[in-house]
Each structure stands twice: as structure tokens, then as C-alpha cells.
Design an enzyme around this catalytic site. Structure first.
Site, PDB file in Angstrom:
ATOM      1  N   ASP A  56       0.807  -1.161   0.118  1.00 12.71           N
ATOM      2  CA  ASP A  56       0.211   0.119  -0.112  1.00 12.71           C
ATOM      3  C   ASP A  56       0.788   1.336  -0.033  1.00 12.71           C
ATOM      4  O   ASP A  56       1.646   1.565   0.881  1.00 12.71           O
ATOM      5  CB  ASP A  56      -1.013  -0.078   1.211  1.00 12.71           C
ATOM      6  CG  ASP A  56      -1.843   1.280   0.985  1.00 12.71           C
ATOM      7  OD1 ASP A  56      -2.757   1.124   0.474  1.00 12.71           O
ATOM      8  OD2 ASP A  56      -1.814   2.192   2.034  1.00 12.71           O
ATOM      9  N   GLU A 104      -1.697  -1.177  -5.943  1.00 11.74           N
ATOM     10  CA  GLU A 104      -2.876  -0.360  -6.389  1.00 11.74           C
ATOM     11  C   GLU A 104      -2.626   0.187  -7.681  1.00 11.74           C
ATOM     12  O   GLU A 104      -1.607   0.677  -7.792  1.00 11.74           O
ATOM     13  CB  GLU A 104      -3.470   0.545  -5.412  1.00 11.74           C
ATOM     14  CG  GLU A 104      -4.564   0.053  -4.372  1.00 11.74           C
ATOM     15  CD  GLU A 104      -4.988   1.028  -3.369  1.00 11.74           C
ATOM     16  OE1 GLU A 104      -6.125   1.652  -3.360  1.00 11.74           O
ATOM     17  OE2 GLU A 104      -3.954   1.406  -2.748  1.00 11.74           O
ATOM     18  N   CYS A 145     -12.963  -4.756   4.765  1.00 15.86           N
ATOM     19  CA  CYS A 145     -12.253  -5.186   6.099  1.00 15.86           C
ATOM     20  C   CYS A 145     -11.399  -6.334   5.791  1.00 15.86           C
ATOM     21  O   CYS A 145     -11.956  -7.475   5.086  1.00 15.86           O
ATOM     22  CB  CYS A 145     -13.605  -5.552   7.168  1.00 15.86           C
ATOM     23  SG  CYS A 145     -12.784  -6.649   8.458  1.00 15.86           S
ATOM     24  N   CYS A 168     -13.219  -9.793   7.464  1.00  8.22           N
ATOM     25  CA  CYS A 168     -14.523 -10.512   7.001  1.00  8.22           C
ATOM     26  C   CYS A 168     -14.811  -9.893   5.632  1.00  8.22           C
ATOM     27  O   CYS A 168     -15.779 -10.646   5.139  1.00  8.22           O
ATOM     28  CB  CYS A 168     -15.570 -10.066   8.155  1.00  8.22           C
ATOM     29  SG  CYS A 168     -15.933  -8.394   8.071  1.00  8.22           S
ATOM     30  N   CYS A 170     -13.722  -2.244  12.181  1.00 12.40           N
ATOM     31  CA  CYS A 170     -15.099  -2.822  11.343  1.00 12.40           C
ATOM     32  C   CYS A 170     -16.054  -3.031  12.308  1.00 12.40           C
ATOM     33  O   CYS A 170     -16.008  -3.492  13.556  1.00 12.40           O
ATOM     34  CB  CYS A 170     -14.710  -4.326  10.805  1.00 12.40           C
ATOM     35  SG  CYS A 170     -15.734  -5.254  10.077  1.00 12.40           S
ATOM     36  N   CYS A 229     -17.049  -7.436  12.437  1.00  9.20           N
ATOM     37  CA  CYS A 229     -16.477  -8.133  13.121  1.00  9.20           C
ATOM     38  C   CYS A 229     -15.644  -7.872  14.313  1.00  9.20           C
ATOM     39  O   CYS A 229     -14.888  -8.326  14.989  1.00  9.20           O
ATOM     40  CB  CYS A 229     -15.415  -9.246  12.206  1.00  9.20           C
ATOM     41  SG  CYS A 229     -14.217  -8.354  11.360  1.00  9.20           S
ATOM     42  N   ASP A 258      -3.699   1.568   6.788  1.00 10.38           N
ATOM     43  CA  ASP A 258      -2.750   0.975   5.539  1.00 10.38           C
ATOM     44  C   ASP A 258      -2.399  -0.359   5.546  1.00 10.38           C
ATOM     45  O   ASP A 258      -2.143  -1.038   4.669  1.00 10.38           O
ATOM     46  CB  ASP A 258      -1.431   1.953   5.447  1.00 10.38           C
ATOM     47  CG  ASP A 258      -1.558   3.523   5.303  1.00 10.38           C
ATOM     48  OD1 ASP A 258      -2.846   3.708   4.863  1.00 10.38           O
ATOM     49  OD2 ASP A 258      -0.828   4.190   5.863  1.00 10.38           O
TER      50      ASP A 258
HETATM   51 ZN   LIG Z   1     -14.615  -7.068   9.622  1.00  9.88          ZN
END
Ligand SMILES: [Zn+2]
Length: 419
Positions: free
Chosen positions: A172, A265, A318, A321, A337, A340, A347
Site C-alpha cells: 500500500d 494498487e 475489512c 471479514c 470494522c 467483526c 494502511d
Molecule cells: Zn470485519
């Protein structure tokens, strides 16, 4: 060492050799007489260009190909007359005696004779002596008050394998830090050479502005004092560039030598640089340059560069999950998140998402057939790794041809759609 493998024009692969065209650049120390000769040659080359010989055809073709959409990369305009002011003096030699002397301290060029190099030509000379490199052309160019000679060289590189062929790393690229990785590799800090040198730049710019500079409207000629102050300012700039280039080379080389797959990216650098508030810091970090170097470094080291779609929500997703947030402000440095309860550095979360993107895909593409016959490549869906400037032909369109979308291909589309 200023050798800059800048232009990977082509990459033809054999069983154990990879033929690439790359550039080697050396700072040189021409004698005063040679400087005069170089300037004369550069002037003559400019004149020849302006009278429309030879080179102009290429410029016209660039322009028309760009208009027809056949040419990638930077916008190509209609060829313009070259002015002595706007263009750095440069001469290109394609015929005649172009060689490196065995002592690795001199190069021999047509018309100019022996030209002293500021640094050793060892890296290139060794390859030539082994018969693994062939000089195609040489260009001598004045940059920031120093003459550089760069050779365009066809090099036979032995194909390497990354130290950990099965390892995947998500990278990243950031502004606060240069790069954050998905594994436990320590974060690469942003060198911020420009910031460090900014005070120097300010001071040297102020010094130049106090002297009598050139003025196009009044035809005022610059004073000798201005010329030397201006040269000092250019040297600061140049030093910043050189240090940044060095830091980026070291980062990309280390990554390409270690990991089998690298995921980055597809940052729209040109667009981001248009945003003035981000422009300086992005240009300083050299995002585009990192991408470009990773593209050819992975080819040279037998790895794969995967470029995630620009719209892949690497930051908003996330990594635990897979839930994608609707909004994530730039100021939120920690990703938490809601589903979860995962909480980690923003980053680091993005880097993990990039890495996991590949882990999904690796399963999809791993067939018995490989495009290059050495089996080190193409376990993954082809990314647009080549970018605009670097052509990596063997990566152009493998796995997808003649094959329907595999389940994991669909998953990627899904991830991208759910943004
Ligand atoms: Zn999550």
C-alpha cells in the site's frame, strides 16, 4: 552509481535468458574542449531537427499515433521547433565507434574521442566483456550543469527466481509512509528528500532572485552572478532527485528479489498530481516511478506484479471479514470494522486486502501451461502490470484467452462491484 535501467523497451524470453533493452547512465567529466564540441554537436542536432530531417518523421508519427489512440503514455503534441532555451543540449550517437574503455574510466564516442566518466562503468563493462551486452546507441546530455552519457544497451539477463517464489505481498503506497506491507515487513518510511532540502531550495532560490536574471520582454541578459546562483539552485534540485531515485530503486529491488507476487494498487498518479494539495508530496514519493520499477523488476526477477483495479476498495474493505464500508475518511488512520470488530492500522488493512486479492486469484490461474516455458509466472490473472511506459509482452493477455471467468474471477468482479 547512476546506472538507471530506465527504459525496458522489449523483453524477449528464452529458456534461461531474458533479453532486455535498458539504459545505463554515467555522469561524465568532459574536458572544456569536449564541452564545446558537445554543445556544437547538440546545436547541429537541433538544427537538423528543425530543418526537418530524419527525426521529424518519428515526432510526426508519435503525434498522429497519439491522435489515433494507438500510442500510450504521455500526451504527444504536434512537433515544435526546438529552442536553445527550452531544450537541454543533447546529442545521440547511433553509428561509429561507441565503446567503453577497459579501464572502466573512459568511454569512446564518435567525433568526441575519449570521454572521462565521473563514475566507474564497471557494471556495464563487465557485461560487455562477457558478451552479454551490446550497445545500441549513446546519448550525451547536459542536466543540472553536469554532462551525462547514457547508453541504450541490449542486455542478456539470466533469469532469476525470487527468494520466496510462493510469497505474496500487498503493497500500500501512502503519503505519510512510503509503503506499508501486508506481512511483517517493516514499513518503508517516506524519505521526504524534498522536504529536507526545501530550506536549501528556498535559500538558493532567494539568492538567485536577488541577482539580475534573464528577462524575455526586455531582452535583459542574465548576469554571471545570476547564472552561478541559478546553477547552485539546480544542483539542489538534482541532488533531491538522485537521492529519491536511489531510495526507490532500493525498495523495488528488495521487493522483487524476495516475493513471487507483488500486489499494488492502480493509483491514478497523473490525476492525483493534478490535485495541487497532493501534488508535491505525491511527486516526491514517486508513486508512478515505484510502479514502473516494480513492473520491470518483477520481470527481471521472475516474479509477478499484480495491479489491483483502481476501484478495488482496498482501504474501505475489512481484511478480516470482507465487509466494505460505505465511507472512510482520509483522517481515519485506524480501520475499525463494524461487523467483526477488527481494528488495525488503515494502511496495513489496505495492504492485507491487496495481498488477499492475489491469494484468491492464484487458485484460478494455476494451470499446467505457462506462457514463458519456465513455469515461474502466470499463476495469476494478468494485471495491467506493464503500465504505460514499460512493455511486458508476455503478460499481455495470458490466462483469460479462451477461458471463461473462473469462480475467483467472479469474486474479484464482485469485490469490485460492492464498492
Ligand atoms: Zn470485519
Amino acid at each position: 552509481m547512476l546506472s538507471d535501467p530506465a527504459i525496458t523497451v522489449s523483453a524477449v524470453e528464452y529458456r534461461d535468458r531474458l533479453t532486455v533493452v535498458q539504459a545505463y547512465r554515467f555522469a561524465s567529466d568532459p574536458t572544456p574542449g569536449q564541452v564545446r564540441a558537445l554543445l556544437r554537436h547538440a546545436g547541429a542536432a537541433r538544427l537538423a531537427y528543425n530543418t526537418g530531417l530524419d527525426q521529424l518523421a518519428r515526432a510526426l508519427k508519435n503525434w498522429s499515433d497519439f491522435r489515433k489512440g494507438e500510442r500510450k503514455g504521455r500526451r504527444m503534441g504536434f512537433p515544435r521547433f526546438k529552442s536553445r532555451r527550452r531544450y537541454a543540449p543533447s546529442v545521440r550517437f547511433t553509428t561509429g565507434t561507441i565503446r567503453l574503455e577497459d579501464d572502466r574510466r573512459y568511454v569512446r564516442l564518435p567525433r568526441l574521442g575519449r570521454l572521462k566518466t565521473h563514475e566507474s562503468t564497471r557494471k556495464l563493462q563487465r557485461r560487455i566483456a562477457e558478451g552479454r551486452a551490446r550497445i545500441l546507441s549513446a546519448t550525451v546530455r547536459s542536466e543540472a550543469g553536469r554532462w551525462f552519457v547514457s547508453f541504450t544497451v541490449e542486455v542478456q539477463r539470466s533469469i532469476r527466481a525470487p527468494a520466496r517464489p510462493d510469497a505474496v505481498v500487498g503493497v500500500d503506497l501512502g503519503i505519510r509512509t512510503l509503503a506499508v506491507f501486508s506481512d511483517d515487513r517493516p514499513t518503508a518510511t517516506n524519505p521526504k528528500h524534498y522536504d529536507a532540502a526545501r530550506r536549501k531550495l528556498t535559500r538558493s532560490s532567494r539568492a538567485a532572485s536577488r541577482k539580475r536574471g534573464p528577462d524575455r520582454r526586455t531582452g535583459q541578459q542574465p548576469s554571471n552572478r545570476w547564472k552561478s546562483a541559478n546553477a547552485a539552485r539546480n544542483r539542489v534540485h538534482h541532488r533531491v532527485t538522485a537521492r529519491r531515485r536511489d531510495a526507490i530503486h532500493k525498495l523495488t529491488t528488495a521487493l522483487a528479489r524476495e516475493y513471487g507476487s507483488i500486489v499494488v494498487e492502480d493509483l491514478h498518479v497523473a490525476g492525483m498530481v493534478k490535485n495541487r494539495r497532493l501534488a508535491r508530496v505525491i511527486s516526491d514519493a514517486g508513486f508512478g516511478e515505484i510502479r514502473r520499477q516494480l513492473a520491470y523488476q518483477t520481470v527481471w526477477n521472475g516474479g509477478t506484479l499484480i495491479v489491483a483495479d483502481r476501484w478495488y476498495p482496498s482501504s474501505k474493505r475489512c481484511s478480516g471479514c470482507g465487509v466494505v464500508k460505505a465511507k472512510l475518511r482520509l483522517s481515519e488512520r485506524v480501520f475499525t470494522c463494524g461487523e467483526c470488530g477488527l481494528s488495525l492500522d488503515r494502511d496495513a488493512n489496505a495492504a492485507s486486502n491487496l495481498a488477499s486479492l492475489v491469494e484468491h486469484v492464484v487458485v484460478a490461474g494455476s494451470g499446467p501451461e505457462t506462457q514463458n516455458g519456465r513455469g515461474a509466472d502466470h499463476k495469476t490473472r494478468p494485471g495491467r502490470a506493464g503500465g504505460c511506459e514499460t512493455s511486458t509482452p508476455h503478460r499481455a493477455a495470458p490466462a483469460q484467452v479462451g477461458r471463461g471467468p473462473s469462480p475467483s474471477d467472479e469474486r474479484i468482479t464482485e469485490i469490485m462491484r460492492s464498492r
